[in-house]
Design a protein around this motif. Structure first.
Motif, PDB file in Angstrom:
ATOM      1  N   SER A  56       0.857  -1.194   0.000  1.00  0.00           N
ATOM      2  CA  SER A  56       0.000   0.000   0.000  1.00  0.00           C
ATOM      3  C   SER A  56       0.895   1.247   0.000  1.00  0.00           C
ATOM      4  O   SER A  56       2.095   1.166   0.261  1.00  0.00           O
ATOM      5  N   ILE A  57       0.283   2.411  -0.284  1.00  0.00           N
ATOM      6  CA  ILE A  57       1.047   3.671  -0.331  1.00  0.00           C
ATOM      7  C   ILE A  57       1.736   3.919   1.012  1.00  0.00           C
ATOM      8  O   ILE A  57       2.911   4.290   1.063  1.00  0.00           O
ATOM      9  N   ASP A  58       1.004   3.689   2.116  1.00  0.00           N
ATOM     10  CA  ASP A  58       1.587   3.928   3.442  1.00  0.00           C
ATOM     11  C   ASP A  58       2.764   2.993   3.717  1.00  0.00           C
ATOM     12  O   ASP A  58       3.782   3.400   4.278  1.00  0.00           O
ATOM     13  N   GLU A  59       2.612   1.719   3.310  1.00  0.00           N
ATOM     14  CA  GLU A  59       3.718   0.763   3.514  1.00  0.00           C
ATOM     15  C   GLU A  59       4.942   1.170   2.699  1.00  0.00           C
ATOM     16  O   GLU A  59       6.076   1.084   3.166  1.00  0.00           O
ATOM     17  N   LEU A  60       4.683   1.621   1.470  1.00  0.00           N
ATOM     18  CA  LEU A  60       5.789   2.030   0.593  1.00  0.00           C
ATOM     19  C   LEU A  60       6.515   3.241   1.184  1.00  0.00           C
ATOM     20  O   LEU A  60       7.749   3.275   1.249  1.00  0.00           O
ATOM     21  N   LYS A  61       5.716   4.225   1.659  1.00  0.00           N
ATOM     22  CA  LYS A  61       6.340   5.422   2.259  1.00  0.00           C
ATOM     23  C   LYS A  61       7.167   5.051   3.489  1.00  0.00           C
ATOM     24  O   LYS A  61       8.270   5.557   3.686  1.00  0.00           O
ATOM     25  N   ALA A  62       6.617   4.156   4.326  1.00  0.00           N
ATOM     26  CA  ALA A  62       7.348   3.738   5.539  1.00  0.00           C
ATOM     27  C   ALA A  62       8.637   3.018   5.152  1.00  0.00           C
ATOM     28  O   ALA A  62       9.694   3.219   5.764  1.00  0.00           O
ATOM     29  N   GLY A  63       8.556   2.206   4.081  1.00  0.00           N
ATOM     30  CA  GLY A  63       9.748   1.478   3.613  1.00  0.00           C
ATOM     31  C   GLY A  63      10.808   2.436   3.090  1.00  0.00           C
ATOM     32  O   GLY A  63      12.005   2.274   3.356  1.00  0.00           O
ATOM     33  N   ILE A  64      10.357   3.475   2.338  1.00  0.00           N
ATOM     34  CA  ILE A  64      11.310   4.464   1.794  1.00  0.00           C
ATOM     35  C   ILE A  64      11.974   5.220   2.950  1.00  0.00           C
ATOM     36  O   ILE A  64      13.187   5.442   2.952  1.00  0.00           O
ATOM     37  N   ARG A  65      11.161   5.604   3.945  1.00  0.00           N
ATOM     38  CA  ARG A  65      11.717   6.352   5.082  1.00  0.00           C
ATOM     39  C   ARG A  65      12.798   5.531   5.792  1.00  0.00           C
ATOM     40  O   ARG A  65      13.889   6.019   6.071  1.00  0.00           O
ATOM     41  N   LYS A  66      12.479   4.255   6.048  1.00  0.00           N
ATOM     42  CA  LYS A  66      13.418   3.393   6.774  1.00  0.00           C
ATOM     43  C   LYS A  66      14.717   3.233   5.970  1.00  0.00           C
ATOM     44  O   LYS A  66      15.825   3.375   6.494  1.00  0.00           O
ATOM     45  N   ALA A  67      14.574   2.965   4.657  1.00  0.00           N
ATOM     46  CA  ALA A  67      15.758   2.742   3.807  1.00  0.00           C
ATOM     47  C   ALA A  67      16.586   4.021   3.657  1.00  0.00           C
ATOM     48  O   ALA A  67      17.812   3.975   3.569  1.00  0.00           O
ATOM     49  N   THR A  68      15.908   5.181   3.655  1.00  0.00           N
ATOM     50  CA  THR A  68      16.627   6.456   3.521  1.00  0.00           C
ATOM     51  C   THR A  68      17.421   6.745   4.795  1.00  0.00           C
ATOM     52  O   THR A  68      18.588   7.140   4.739  1.00  0.00           O
ATOM     53  N   ILE A  69      16.778   6.547   5.944  1.00  0.00           N
ATOM     54  CA  ILE A  69      17.459   6.843   7.221  1.00  0.00           C
ATOM     55  C   ILE A  69      18.643   5.894   7.418  1.00  0.00           C
ATOM     56  O   ILE A  69      19.687   6.288   7.950  1.00  0.00           O
ATOM     57  N   GLU A  70      18.496   4.656   6.924  1.00  0.00           N
ATOM     58  CA  GLU A  70      19.622   3.705   7.034  1.00  0.00           C
ATOM     59  C   GLU A  70      20.642   3.898   5.913  1.00  0.00           C
ATOM     60  O   GLU A  70      21.612   3.162   5.806  1.00  0.00           O
ATOM     61  N   MET A  71      20.407   4.891   5.048  1.00  0.00           N
ATOM     62  CA  MET A  71      21.296   5.232   3.930  1.00  0.00           C
ATOM     63  C   MET A  71      21.487   4.074   2.945  1.00  0.00           C
ATOM     64  O   MET A  71      22.539   3.928   2.341  1.00  0.00           O
ATOM     65  N   GLN A  72      20.421   3.257   2.792  1.00  0.00           N
ATOM     66  CA  GLN A  72      20.502   2.179   1.791  1.00  0.00           C
ATOM     67  C   GLN A  72      20.070   2.698   0.425  1.00  0.00           C
ATOM     68  O   GLN A  72      20.532   2.218  -0.596  1.00  0.00           O
TER      69      GLN A  72
END
Length: 678
Positions: free
Chosen positions: A222-238
């Motif tokens: 879902s859009i919310d899951e995708l946004k949460a995934g992007i946030r997590k990956a960005t903060i972890e610098m992946q």
């Protein structure tokens, strides 16, 4: 953060306008940009010092620092990245990753700062969004995740496609981009948008096990899951999310602000800040970003203005209030906080308290230096200082009149106080005042500031390069310092072995004394003596670098030995060993990138070769050739005028320090002869 002219200040101006901080948009080329408030910035159309401001977007508080792009002011980027939680890297849509983009990106990696990318100037001739994604992959070795696609490019750039919500955004030109409409994706771009979205989902799924499971089972997150995934990956610098727009044409700024809040970390997402106990540096302490925790704040910038010293502070934990007593672990003293101000470029707003995660400025604290910690006296902590690159160029400077003499000393000390990459010293042989900095432009601006702000007129000599010295082979030597005078004598005796260290490794001192032939308390003075001798080198008086010193033998006298005798012995041993170890002169070489129209290519290559340069590579960007080369700094003085006259002003270049290399025999002999002839 970005290369020169990518549009950082223009983008910041739009952010201030859309968040309601300013009521009209300032432009860099008109000299009306809020963030470029210094006279020199307005005249030259470049950013020189980083300016801080604060704004609100959807009830979220954002502290923004607009940094310079020019390599000469790299310290401004360094200190800003040290205290910020996230960064927006701005790229030119035609050139993609440029040399200074690489430098600021590496600085971001060094401080582990998550970043989002903004591809600016999509309205420029030759704009190519996918080319920029490609250069981010190849030249930065990063994983860009496109969250948007441009609708049109160059003159036909109209808006962007949001790949997360799959919608098109178009901006109204008549409202200066304040208003926009959301429409379905144009039919001709639908397929491309779907392909890019599938890529995005796959990239994010790889970084998150729960999403990966869903993805492999054929489910779309879902859009919310995708946004949460992007946030997590960005903060972890992946991954590094990529957006696009045209700041000058007022397109794409609101989604950039949304993305900063959605994907970049807030202070709560960062791990607790680490520091050490000032009384016991081996004890590691941490502070959580909580308002009621003990105070830990870092001073990252100093400005001297007519009203006193202004210290920019990032509060990591606890809170700062006016009138509070705080400890500076470097000096061991407590100072009272006079005024606290929120900065909006050069405008100030008085506040009584600053909480964890915020940035502000303290007025009137005299003892502070860049990199100092402010903490509670009951719970002291020293945060890591900020490291800055070494200077590469120096010039002699002398006041024009006797009246300027006294003012010049004060002006130089204040400017050095503000700028950690600006060094002032007096040459022992000639008595001249020597100023050193990061490049010709850096020193030119500082001399100009001295004239305008401190009313000091001065004559400036020819630029000189900061050479270094090193050794090429192993050697051993003894340093014996024995003096018998009336009363107690002096006795120091040590054997050291010198070895070349790996380039960039610096100085290493190893103690291999066995059986107490030299007592423990005399080891440190030997190290100090060696360091002192390295400062002045042995060929031409330049500092020695990349040397390993092994102390392996010596002797001492029960009565006559003292620290000073061993310090002198260490210095003597080092000089003797260095002479035997094939000493060589090193010169700074620069990575130069020239963008030039095809017809002037031969001229530029010939010119680079005549400057002892090596061509490292070539490429094409939007109808121009890009030549990458390594050239000694000594040969690059005045290059800006030469390149203009030989290409009718159509070529542009940028350069930055690459590394030190051994100077050719002829050059070395000339420098050594000059220094010995003094």
């Amino acid at each position: 953060m970005a290369h020169i002219d990518a549009g950082k200040t223009t983008a910041t101006e739009r952010i201030l306008y859309y968040t309601g901080i300013t009521h009209r948009i300032g432009e860099v080329h008109d000299g009306t940009a809020t963030m470029d408030y210094m006279e020199q910035e307005q005249e030259r159309g470049i950013t020189i010092t980083s300016a801080a401001t604060t704004c609100m977007w959807h009830d979220e508080l954002i502290n923004i620092i607009d940094t310079p792009g020019h390599v000469d002011f790299t310290a401004e980027v360094e200190r800003s990245l040290r205290v910020l939680d996230g960064a927006v890297a701005v790229f030119d849509s035609v050139s993609g990753v440029q040399p200074q983009s690489e430098t600021v990106w590496r600085q971001g990696d060094k401080y582990k700062v998550p970043r989002i990318c903004f591809v600016n100037k999509m309205d420029k001739a030759g704009a190519d969004f996918e080319h920029v994604l490609d250069t981010i992959r190849k030249r930065l070795g990063a994983r860009p995740a496109a969250l948007q696609l441009p609708i049109g490019a160059e003159a036909s750039f109209k808006g962007v496609i949001d790949l997360i919500e799959m919608k098109a955004i178009f901006w109204h030109d008549e409202t200066l981009g304040s208003e926009f409409v959301i429409e379905p994706i144009p039919a001709n771009l639908q397929k491309k948008a779907e392909a890019f979205r599938a890529q995005l989902i796959e990239m994010i799924a790889e970084t998150d096990d729960a999403l990966l499971e869903k993805y492999l089972e054929g489910e779309t997150p879902s859009i919310d899951e995708l946004k949460a995934g992007i946030r997590k990956a960005t903060i972890e610098m992946q991954v590094f999310p990529v957006l696009c727009g045209s700041a000058f044409k007022n397109k794409g700024i609101q989604p950039l602000l949304d993305a900063a809040i959605a994907y970049l970390p807030s202070p709560l997402d960062k791990p607790p800040i680490e520091g050490v106990n000032p009384d016991d540096p081996t004890e590691i302490l941490t502070r959580k970003p909580e308002d009621d925790a003990p105070l830990a704040a870092l001073v990252f910038k100093i400005i001297n203005d007519p009203f006193g010293k202004l210290a920019f502070v990032r509060v990591y934990s606890g809170s700062l209030t006016t009138g509070e007593m705080v400890l500076n672990p470097r000096t061991g003293r407590t100072e009272r906080i006079g005024r606290l101000v929120k900065m909006h470029a050069d405008k100030r707003e008085d506040v009584s308290e600053i909480l964890a995660g915020d940035i502000c400025a303290c007025v009137g604290m005299k003892e502070l230096k860049t990199g100092d910690t402010l903490c509670s006296a009951h719970d002291p902590i020293a945060l890591g200082a900020i490291t800055f690159p070494d200077t590469v160029i120096s010039v002699a400077i002398e006041p024009k009149t006797k009246a300027d003499q006294e003012k010049m000393g004060l002006a130089l000390s204040r400017l050095a106080d503000e700028d950690p990459t600006f060094k002032v010293r007096t040459d022992e042989d000639s008595g001249q005042t020597i100023i050193s900095g990061m490049g010709e432009l850096h020193l030119e601006i500082l001399v100009d500031r001295m004239r305008r702000e401190y009313k000091v007129e001065a004559n400036v000599g020819e630029p000189k390069v900061a050479f270094r010295e090193t050794i090429r082979k192993k050697a051993e030597a003894e340093g014996r310092y024995i003096r018998q005078t009336g009363g107690s004598g002096n006795y120091g005796d040590c054997w050291i072995r010198l070895e070349p260290n790996a380039p960039g490794k610096g100085y290493e001192f190893l103690n291999e004394i066995k059986g107490g032939t030299i007592p423990k308390e005399y080891i440190k003075p030997i190290d100090q003596g060696v360091r002192g001798a390295m400062e002045m080198g042995i060929l031409a008086g330049f500092p020695m670098v990349d040397v390993k010193v092994i102390l392996f033998d010596g002797s001492y006298h029960e009565v006559d030995s003292n620290e000073n005798a061993f310090k002198i012995a260490g210095s003597m041993a080092f000089k003797e060993a260095a002479r035997k170890a094939s000493p060589v002169l090193l010169e700074p070489v620069m990575a130069v990138e020239v963008t030039v129209p095809e017809e002037f290519m031969g001229t530029i290559i010939g010119d680079i070769n005549s400057r002892r340069g090596r061509i490292e590579g070539m490429g094409r960007v939007a109808g121009s050739q890009v030549i990458r080369a390594i050239v000694p700094l000594k040969e690059m003085f005045g290059y800006v005028n030469d390149i203009r006259s030989s290409t009718q002003g159509r070529a542009s270049y940028s350069m930055q320090f690459a590394h030190y290399e051994e100077a050719p025999r002829m050059i070395a002999d000339e420098i050594i002869g000059r220094s010995q002839g003094k």
